[in-house]
Structures are given as structure tokens and as C-alpha cells.
Write a protein that holds these residues in place. Sequence first.
Motif, PDB file in Angstrom:
ATOM      1  N   THR A 119       8.878  -5.542  10.455  1.00 15.02           N
ATOM      2  CA  THR A 119       7.625  -5.123  10.044  1.00 15.02           C
ATOM      3  C   THR A 119       6.763  -6.328   9.273  1.00 15.02           C
ATOM      4  O   THR A 119       7.408  -7.531   8.853  1.00 15.02           O
ATOM      5  N   LEU A 120       5.504  -6.426   9.480  1.00 14.88           N
ATOM      6  CA  LEU A 120       4.436  -7.335   9.106  1.00 14.88           C
ATOM      7  C   LEU A 120       3.693  -6.785   8.210  1.00 14.88           C
ATOM      8  O   LEU A 120       2.940  -6.013   8.230  1.00 14.88           O
ATOM      9  N   VAL A 121       3.633  -7.611   6.909  1.00 15.35           N
ATOM     10  CA  VAL A 121       2.946  -7.114   5.556  1.00 15.35           C
ATOM     11  C   VAL A 121       2.183  -8.279   5.353  1.00 15.35           C
ATOM     12  O   VAL A 121       2.463  -9.377   4.958  1.00 15.35           O
ATOM     13  N   GLU A 122       0.822  -8.279   5.743  1.00 13.33           N
ATOM     14  CA  GLU A 122      -0.142  -9.481   5.683  1.00 13.33           C
ATOM     15  C   GLU A 122      -1.484  -9.377   5.088  1.00 13.33           C
ATOM     16  O   GLU A 122      -1.961  -8.570   5.632  1.00 13.33           O
ATOM     17  N   ARG A 123      -2.034 -10.239   4.286  1.00  9.92           N
ATOM     18  CA  ARG A 123      -3.058 -10.403   3.789  1.00  9.92           C
ATOM     19  C   ARG A 123      -3.700  -9.070   2.979  1.00  9.92           C
ATOM     20  O   ARG A 123      -4.847  -8.598   3.403  1.00  9.92           O
ATOM     21  N   ASN A 124      -2.626  -8.532   2.256  1.00  5.89           N
ATOM     22  CA  ASN A 124      -3.139  -7.259   1.475  1.00  5.89           C
ATOM     23  C   ASN A 124      -3.443  -7.683  -0.068  1.00  5.89           C
ATOM     24  O   ASN A 124      -3.067  -8.871  -0.317  1.00  5.89           O
ATOM     25  N   ILE A 125      -4.317  -7.245  -0.560  1.00 10.18           N
ATOM     26  CA  ILE A 125      -4.354  -7.451  -1.973  1.00 10.18           C
ATOM     27  C   ILE A 125      -3.803  -6.149  -2.896  1.00 10.18           C
ATOM     28  O   ILE A 125      -4.372  -5.125  -2.837  1.00 10.18           O
ATOM     29  N   VAL A 126      -2.938  -6.706  -3.539  1.00 14.00           N
ATOM     30  CA  VAL A 126      -2.254  -5.615  -4.585  1.00 14.00           C
ATOM     31  C   VAL A 126      -2.583  -6.079  -5.863  1.00 14.00           C
ATOM     32  O   VAL A 126      -1.902  -7.018  -6.422  1.00 14.00           O
ATOM     33  N   HIS A 127      -3.351  -5.251  -6.920  1.00 16.75           N
ATOM     34  CA  HIS A 127      -3.704  -5.565  -8.012  1.00 16.75           C
ATOM     35  C   HIS A 127      -3.226  -4.566  -9.058  1.00 16.75           C
ATOM     36  O   HIS A 127      -3.554  -3.287  -9.082  1.00 16.75           O
ATOM     37  N   LEU A 128      -2.151  -5.034  -9.585  1.00 21.51           N
ATOM     38  CA  LEU A 128      -1.384  -4.171 -10.761  1.00 21.51           C
ATOM     39  C   LEU A 128      -1.949  -4.310 -11.989  1.00 21.51           C
ATOM     40  O   LEU A 128      -1.846  -5.423 -12.476  1.00 21.51           O
ATOM     41  N   ASN A 129      -2.455  -3.129 -12.640  1.00 24.65           N
ATOM     42  CA  ASN A 129      -2.914  -3.552 -14.110  1.00 24.65           C
ATOM     43  C   ASN A 129      -1.949  -3.100 -14.985  1.00 24.65           C
ATOM     44  O   ASN A 129      -0.936  -2.604 -14.620  1.00 24.65           O
ATOM     45  N   ALA A 130      -2.330  -3.031 -16.348  1.00 25.91           N
ATOM     46  CA  ALA A 130      -1.243  -2.875 -17.185  1.00 25.91           C
ATOM     47  C   ALA A 130      -1.164  -1.395 -17.355  1.00 25.91           C
ATOM     48  O   ALA A 130      -2.043  -0.447 -17.136  1.00 25.91           O
ATOM     49  N   LYS A 131       0.105  -1.155 -17.788  1.00 28.00           N
ATOM     50  CA  LYS A 131       0.515   0.436 -17.831  1.00 28.00           C
ATOM     51  C   LYS A 131       0.835   0.597 -19.071  1.00 28.00           C
ATOM     52  O   LYS A 131       1.381   0.153 -20.021  1.00 28.00           O
TER      53      LYS A 131
END
Length: 500
Positions: free
Chosen positions: A371-383
Motif C-alpha cells: 500500500t502507498l499512502v502519499e502526500r495526504n494532508i491529515v489535520h487533526l483538531n482538538a477534541k
Amino acid sequence: MYLCCTILSLLQLFSCADNAGKCYYVDASNGDDSNSGISASQAWKSLERVKQITLMPGEKLLLKRGETFGGELEITGKGTFAQPVIVDAYGEGNKPCVVGNDVSLYAVRIFNSDYVTLRNLEIVNTGKQPLPKRTGLKIECRDYGVSRNITVDSLTIRDVNGSLVKELGGGSGIYVVNGGDSIASRFDSLVIENCHILRCTRNAMIWSGYYDRKNWYPSKHTVVRNNLIEEVPGDGIVPIGCDSTLIEYNVMRDCPDVLPMTEAAAGIWPWSCDNTLIWFNEVSGHKAPWDAQGFDCDYNSTNTTIQYNYSHDNYGGMILICDSGERGYSVGNKNSIVSYNISIGDGIRPKETRSGMFSPAIHVAGPVENTLVERNIVHLNAKSSEKADRSMIVSDMWGGYADATIFRENVFYAAEPSRFDMTQSTNNLFSGNWYLGKYTGRPSDETARTSNEVYRQKVLSVDETGYKGLYTLMDERRVGGKTVRFVNKEAIEAFFAEMK
């Protein structure tokens, strides 16, 4: 609107008069089943009368606008490339509405047909009690061979009360079924576009076909585009037993939190499919008790590509990549690509489920391969909850562990301390990722970056939650009369080029 409907009606009447095939008219208020049916003044009245015909090349079946037709609309058409069969609306006003009977498993069915276009209808199928496998539109080929070039366009499908439980048969807005005991059957070039699916349980659109690789006869060249899915609690778009499927410019949002705690569901995902391309879609507000990701690359599938999609505010994370480890009928999950997707504020599950409040941004489960996971933007905010899962990536067991997963040049941003947990997965490669925030279990990455001025200026300085800044990488577009956002390919690629 009045002028548009009038012009459309005149064009339809002219087309019918000029076409070698017949036009059949149905008018629930003023029709009569003893009429000839071949003019508006000689319209039939009921859907029962329609069941007596098979539509031949060039023929049309037209339902009068503003009318409600009770029962089940059965469509069998034998069109050709040059002379397709058309089922459409005529007259002025709202779309003609087909309402299923109390115990109808479908309100409209296209059965064993070729070159048929169904458009501009409203479909409702609400019984007194929820009914497993109830759907609005059923598209079926059985003991038929290859059903070619079925097009479904501009339908409104709403208020279908199937079962909320998958194991009982669920329910859907659109149900695509192919199979047979004597003749293997499949679809070629099925198109579902410009539809609005509203308040359907359990799912929006789902397939049922050949999934066993020992008996493999996949439907081919399916296209699902420009559909709006709202207030559907379960799975959004799930091709099963398909090859070379294109899913683009669809929106799923505002999913109600009504599924039983036993249920898992996600937005858009293939199962038992090869060569699926899922791009330029938006999924938000998924609230399934288990999973609830925007997107999923599921098992018994090869060469799945999920890219340029927007996932936000889902109870689950951006993506699930999984394989059950069962190999009796499955080839596993191989050669998946997840790239250039944007996730904002995902993983916000507020309550415990089968495994606590588990909701990593990226979940890899089971023995997926290459599997290739490439150039994603994952922006996790405060919960809001202290118990909330703040994991960035978890790769865990489901009958085995993942092997040879590449995570390359992704932006991992976490507003609060987060974690990576790769458990016993093997041969993982992390290369050139941005780790913006505090992490435990951060994997070895020889070219890791822990800060980036471009991301700080263009995203965090604009709005720490990420929405306003990352909207600059998206286009606004109208789907189903609503304004939505899709990732702009050129903008996100230029953004990553600037990040370097």
C-alpha cells in the motif's frame, strides 16, 4: 422554471412524433388503462399497465409531471446504441413520483435490459414497518448475460425504510444486483449520475454481485458521479464484484446517528473489486458506531486508488485500509494507493463502541500488501472528550498484519498529543513526512520534517482548525443544488511542491 418545463415538454413531444419508436404516456389523474397509451390524450393510468410491455429500440415511456403513481414501476428495455430506450417525465411541474406499496422491496426496477436511460423521477418507498432489503430503485440482471449501457440520471430517491442492520439485509436508495443460476450475468457501462438520495436506510447505493474469486464475473466500467447523499446513516457508495469502476464528484453528508451499536459503515468504498478509482468526492458527518471513515479501501480488492478526496468531521478517520485475512474466496488487499486527500477534523467519535472510542485518522487493519499512502494532508483538531482517540495511524491485526506499507511525504498535523501504533505490521517505510505536533511512537523516518513555514503561514496562521486555509486547495461546485467543495488537483500538487 415554468418556461424550462414547457420547452422540455414540447421537445419530448416532438421527439416522440419524429422517432420511429413508440412513446407511451402514463397519467395517474386523467389516464385510463383501456387507452392506447401512445399519446398524452390517450395516456394509461397505472403502473400495472406498464408491466405488460417490453420497451423496444427507440421507444419511450413518459410519466406525467406533478402526478403520484402508486405501486411498482417495472422497466424492461431492449434498446440499442443507435436507438436507446428512454424512461422520462413529460408535462410541467415537479418530477413524477413513484411510491411503492407497503411491502414493496422496490418502487422501481430495471430488469434484464440494454441501453436504457431512466431520468427525472422521484422515488419513495416507505412502508409501515422497516423491511430488510427494501430499496428505492433496483437495477438487476439475472440469468441474462451482459446488461449493457444502463444510465440512471437526475433521480430523487428518498424515504426508504429498510433495515438498519447489515446482516438482516439492510436497505438502500439504489440496489444493483447481478447473478444467475444458469447464465452468469453482469453489467457493462452502468452509469449513476446527478441523483439525490435522501433519508434512505441503511445505505445510499450498494451492489450485490460475484465476490468469490473462484466464481468471478465482475461488472465492468461502472461510473458513479455527481450524486448528493444526505441523511443516510450507513454506507454511502459500495461497489461489490466490479472491475474498472469510476466514482467521482459525489457528496455524502449529515449522516444521522441511528445505527445499532453492532453496525460498521463508512462513506465510499469498494469490496471485492479491481481497478477502482475514487477521486474528487466529499464525505462528512459520518456517525456509524464502528468505522465511520470518509473512505475505505476494503478487502478482496486490488489496485484501488483513492485520491483528491475531502474527508471532514467524521466520527471515524479519513481512511480505512483493511483485509480480513480470510483467503478462501479473497485475493486480499493489494496495491492500494491513497494520495492527495485532505482530512480536517476527523476522528471525533464521542462515545464508546466495540473498542472504546477508537477512531485513528488512518487505520490499517489486517494483512494488506503493498500500500502507498502519499502526500495526504491529515489535520487533526482538538477534541472535546478526554477519552477521545487522538491516534494518527494505527496498523493492527485482522487475521494478520499489514506488510510493505509506504507512508511518503504526508502532512500529519495534530493540535493535541497524538500517536502512531504500527503494532506487528512489517516492512513499513516512512519517508519525508511532516510531523507537525507532538507524537508518541513516531516511526523511524530518515528524512522526517517537524516544522514547515508554508503550512504555518498558509494554514495555521489563517485558522488553526485548518478549514479556511485548506479551502484554498479546493473548488466550490454545485451538486444536487447545494454548494460543496472538492479538492483541486493542481492546487494541492502545487502546495506540496511549495512545501519542499
